[in-house]
Design a protein around this motif. Structure first.
Motif, PDB file in Angstrom:
ATOM      1  N   MET A   1       0.833  -1.204   0.000  1.00  0.00           N
ATOM      2  CA  MET A   1       0.000   0.000   0.000  1.00  0.00           C
ATOM      3  C   MET A   1       0.872   1.260   0.000  1.00  0.00           C
ATOM      4  N   ASN A   2       1.968   1.221   0.733  1.00  0.00           N
ATOM      5  CA  ASN A   2       2.844   2.397   0.845  1.00  0.00           C
ATOM      6  C   ASN A   2       3.593   2.677  -0.453  1.00  0.00           C
ATOM      7  N   TYR A   3       3.984   1.620  -1.166  1.00  0.00           N
ATOM      8  CA  TYR A   3       4.749   1.802  -2.400  1.00  0.00           C
ATOM      9  C   TYR A   3       3.853   2.003  -3.613  1.00  0.00           C
ATOM     10  N   ASN A   4       2.712   1.344  -3.606  1.00  0.00           N
ATOM     11  CA  ASN A   4       1.743   1.462  -4.706  1.00  0.00           C
ATOM     12  C   ASN A   4       2.403   1.230  -6.067  1.00  0.00           C
ATOM     13  N   ASP A   5       3.169   0.155  -6.152  1.00  0.00           N
ATOM     14  CA  ASP A   5       3.861  -0.203  -7.390  1.00  0.00           C
ATOM     15  C   ASP A   5       3.453  -1.623  -7.758  1.00  0.00           C
ATOM     16  N   PRO A   6       2.770  -1.825  -8.886  1.00  0.00           N
ATOM     17  CA  PRO A   6       2.306  -3.167  -9.246  1.00  0.00           C
ATOM     18  C   PRO A   6       3.436  -4.153  -9.496  1.00  0.00           C
ATOM     19  N   ASN A   7       4.666  -3.644  -9.676  1.00  0.00           N
ATOM     20  CA  ASN A   7       5.813  -4.521  -9.914  1.00  0.00           C
ATOM     21  C   ASN A   7       6.631  -4.796  -8.652  1.00  0.00           C
ATOM     22  N   LEU A   8       6.125  -4.353  -7.510  1.00  0.00           N
ATOM     23  CA  LEU A   8       6.881  -4.511  -6.260  1.00  0.00           C
ATOM     24  C   LEU A   8       6.846  -5.947  -5.752  1.00  0.00           C
ATOM     25  N   VAL A   9       8.019  -6.460  -5.385  1.00  0.00           N
ATOM     26  CA  VAL A   9       8.140  -7.735  -4.682  1.00  0.00           C
ATOM     27  C   VAL A   9       8.759  -7.440  -3.321  1.00  0.00           C
ATOM     28  N   VAL A  10       8.031  -7.718  -2.265  1.00  0.00           N
ATOM     29  CA  VAL A  10       8.513  -7.482  -0.904  1.00  0.00           C
ATOM     30  C   VAL A  10       9.138  -8.767  -0.372  1.00  0.00           C
ATOM     31  N   VAL A  11      10.390  -8.686   0.012  1.00  0.00           N
ATOM     32  CA  VAL A  11      11.108  -9.839   0.559  1.00  0.00           C
ATOM     33  C   VAL A  11      11.435  -9.554   2.020  1.00  0.00           C
ATOM     34  N   GLY A  12      11.005 -10.421   2.911  1.00  0.00           N
ATOM     35  CA  GLY A  12      11.264 -10.239   4.329  1.00  0.00           C
ATOM     36  C   GLY A  12      12.515 -10.977   4.780  1.00  0.00           C
ATOM     37  N   GLN A  13      12.827 -10.788   6.050  1.00  0.00           N
ATOM     38  CA  GLN A  13      14.006 -11.430   6.649  1.00  0.00           C
ATOM     39  C   GLN A  13      13.621 -12.788   7.228  1.00  0.00           C
ATOM     40  N   ILE A  14      14.477 -13.771   7.006  1.00  0.00           N
ATOM     41  CA  ILE A  14      14.257 -15.112   7.540  1.00  0.00           C
ATOM     42  C   ILE A  14      15.341 -15.405   8.573  1.00  0.00           C
ATOM     43  N   LYS A  15      14.918 -15.721   9.779  1.00  0.00           N
ATOM     44  CA  LYS A  15      15.863 -16.097  10.824  1.00  0.00           C
ATOM     45  C   LYS A  15      15.816 -17.609  11.001  1.00  0.00           C
ATOM     46  N   ASN A  16      16.968 -18.234  10.954  1.00  0.00           N
ATOM     47  CA  ASN A  16      17.031 -19.689  10.938  1.00  0.00           C
ATOM     48  C   ASN A  16      17.295 -20.273  12.321  1.00  0.00           C
ATOM     49  N   ILE A  17      16.428 -21.199  12.717  1.00  0.00           N
ATOM     50  CA  ILE A  17      16.654 -21.989  13.935  1.00  0.00           C
ATOM     51  C   ILE A  17      17.093 -23.375  13.481  1.00  0.00           C
ATOM     52  N   PRO A  18      18.366 -23.712  13.607  1.00  0.00           N
ATOM     53  CA  PRO A  18      18.871 -24.979  13.062  1.00  0.00           C
ATOM     54  C   PRO A  18      18.252 -26.181  13.757  1.00  0.00           C
ATOM     55  N   PHE A  19      18.334 -27.304  13.073  1.00  0.00           N
ATOM     56  CA  PHE A  19      17.734 -28.540  13.575  1.00  0.00           C
ATOM     57  C   PHE A  19      18.252 -28.883  14.976  1.00  0.00           C
ATOM     58  N   ALA A  20      19.513 -28.587  15.241  1.00  0.00           N
ATOM     59  CA  ALA A  20      20.083 -28.902  16.550  1.00  0.00           C
ATOM     60  C   ALA A  20      19.399 -28.143  17.681  1.00  0.00           C
ATOM     61  N   ASN A  21      18.805 -26.996  17.379  1.00  0.00           N
ATOM     62  CA  ASN A  21      18.143 -26.184  18.404  1.00  0.00           C
ATOM     63  C   ASN A  21      16.623 -26.324  18.378  1.00  0.00           C
ATOM     64  N   TYR A  22      16.125 -27.199  17.526  1.00  0.00           N
ATOM     65  CA  TYR A  22      14.687 -27.290  17.308  1.00  0.00           C
ATOM     66  C   TYR A  22      13.928 -27.681  18.575  1.00  0.00           C
ATOM     67  N   GLU A  23      14.343 -28.748  19.237  1.00  0.00           N
ATOM     68  CA  GLU A  23      13.602 -29.234  20.403  1.00  0.00           C
ATOM     69  C   GLU A  23      13.553 -28.188  21.514  1.00  0.00           C
ATOM     70  N   ALA A  24      14.663 -27.502  21.740  1.00  0.00           N
ATOM     71  CA  ALA A  24      14.686 -26.469  22.783  1.00  0.00           C
ATOM     72  C   ALA A  24      13.761 -25.312  22.411  1.00  0.00           C
ATOM     73  N   ALA A  25      13.738 -24.948  21.133  1.00  0.00           N
ATOM     74  CA  ALA A  25      12.850 -23.870  20.685  1.00  0.00           C
ATOM     75  C   ALA A  25      11.391 -24.271  20.855  1.00  0.00           C
ATOM     76  N   ILE A  26      11.062 -25.510  20.494  1.00  0.00           N
ATOM     77  CA  ILE A  26       9.686 -25.988  20.630  1.00  0.00           C
ATOM     78  C   ILE A  26       9.255 -26.013  22.094  1.00  0.00           C
ATOM     79  N   GLU A  27      10.170 -26.398  22.964  1.00  0.00           N
ATOM     80  CA  GLU A  27       9.851 -26.422  24.393  1.00  0.00           C
ATOM     81  C   GLU A  27       9.484 -25.023  24.891  1.00  0.00           C
ATOM     82  N   LEU A  28      10.231 -24.021  24.428  1.00  0.00           N
ATOM     83  CA  LEU A  28       9.930 -22.644  24.832  1.00  0.00           C
ATOM     84  C   LEU A  28       8.600 -22.185  24.230  1.00  0.00           C
ATOM     85  N   ILE A  29       8.366 -22.497  22.968  1.00  0.00           N
ATOM     86  CA  ILE A  29       7.103 -22.120  22.313  1.00  0.00           C
ATOM     87  C   ILE A  29       5.913 -22.721  23.063  1.00  0.00           C
ATOM     88  N   ASN A  30       6.023 -23.976  23.436  1.00  0.00           N
ATOM     89  CA  ASN A  30       4.916 -24.667  24.100  1.00  0.00           C
ATOM     90  C   ASN A  30       4.721 -24.241  25.549  1.00  0.00           C
TER      91      ASN A  30
END
Length: 314
Positions: A107-136
């Motif tokens: 809406m702010n850019y109002n450009d039909p050719n705009l592609v918005v790319v966001g940031q992806i933060k990676n939680i590696p497989f080794a940290n998955y279980e600990a992250a899930i425990e915190l989420i839950n």
């Protein structure tokens, strides 16, 4: 409908449940977005779970035989009613304002050719279980509480190189189906995803290449972030699928294309991303402030992913 969220899924039920729960809590009015989820032939209970899921979201579930992510996304695109489409994966989570930020960017850019790319933060497989425990452990977890589990990912870092060093001629490398939005008409006008790609990669990069060629403008939004709950990788399926897809890219889709040829050299670690950008711009090689170049090697990346899986299994 303002926004259609497109998600393919395949045998990733535990992460999918978490991802959907965070979409359920978005601050955008549920009448203004829908979710089109394509089950690509899962056999891990995903179909049964989705069939019994009770939700207030506008969730459309489509099941197909296992035909790959490109096919799944194209099926979803054919059903999308939103003015804009947002591509995410089945293993990412985001704060309540994630959808709103994507939509407001357009809406702010109002450009039909705009592609918005966001940031992806990676939680590696080794940290998955600990992250899930915190989420839950909480009714609702602000995603930045997961930062302690985040680890730099070399493949995701390519996007940071593009933005940090203004490598605009290879901006298409930064396109990702894990966190990107555009007008529905734009993605349809370039023909959607190429279903010749089956398995992992690089169907999103190839889509980015066609978008760039069609005049798309890529805009990176660091504050539109999501968190990737990484999954263990199997060497057999991960690497063999990539080799097949790269052959399709170079020999079938773009035979003799010099830019695609340089892309292969880049991911092989033979040239830097700065050299790649210089070739595509037909200009001089421009170094970043500290004069260094940035290299990436797919093979080492894959081997490290497989090693992570083996170490966790021990």
């Amino acid at each position: 409908m303002k926004l259609s969220v497109i998600i393919p899924t395949y045998n990733n039920l535990q992460r999918l449940k978490i991802s959907l729960s965070y979409l359920e809590q978005q601050d955008m009015d549920k009448s203004e977005y829908d979710i089109i989820l394509v089950d690509d032939g899962s056999n891990d209970g995903t179909s049964e779970y989705l069939g019994s899921l009770e939700t207030e979201m506008n969730l459309l579930v489509v099941r197909q035989e296992n035909m790959g992510q490109a096919k799944a996304r194209n099926v979803a695109l054919s059903l999308a009613e939103g003015e804009y489409v947002l591509f995410i994966d089945d293993d990412v989570i985001a704060d309540r304002d994630f959808l709103t930020k994507h939509y407001e960017s357009h809406m702010n850019y109002n450009d039909p050719n705009l592609v918005v790319v966001g940031q992806i933060k990676n939680i590696p497989f080794a940290n998955y279980e600990a992250a899930i425990e915190l989420i839950n452990s909480k009714d609702y977890l602000k995603c930045n509480e997961l930062d302690t589990f985040v680890k730099q990912d070399p493949y995701l870092n390519i996007r940071n190189w593009v933005w940090d060093y203004s490598l605009e001629y290879v901006s298409w490398l930064a396109f990702t189906t894990a966190n990107a939005s555009m007008s529905r008409d734009l993605v349809r006008n370039v023909g959607g995803f190429d279903e010749g790609f089956v398995g992992w990669g690089p169907e999103d990069v190839e889509m980015g290449y066609r978008l760039k060629d069609a005049g798309a403008v890529f805009e990176f939004k660091e504050n539109i972030k999501n968190y990737h709950l990484d999954k263990a990788k199997s060497q057999d399926t991960f690497y063999s699928g990539l080799k097949r897809n790269l052959r399709y890219l170079t020999e079938t889709k773009y035979p003799g294309n010099e830019e695609i040829g340089k892309y292969i050299l880049f991911i092989g670690g033979q040239i830097s991303i700065e050299e790649f950008n210089a070739f595509c711009s037909k200009g001089a090689l421009i170094y970043n402030q500290n004069g260094s170049e940035h290299h990436f090697e797919f093979i080492n990346y894959f081997l490290n992913k497989v090693k992570e899986r083996e170490l966790v299994a021990i």
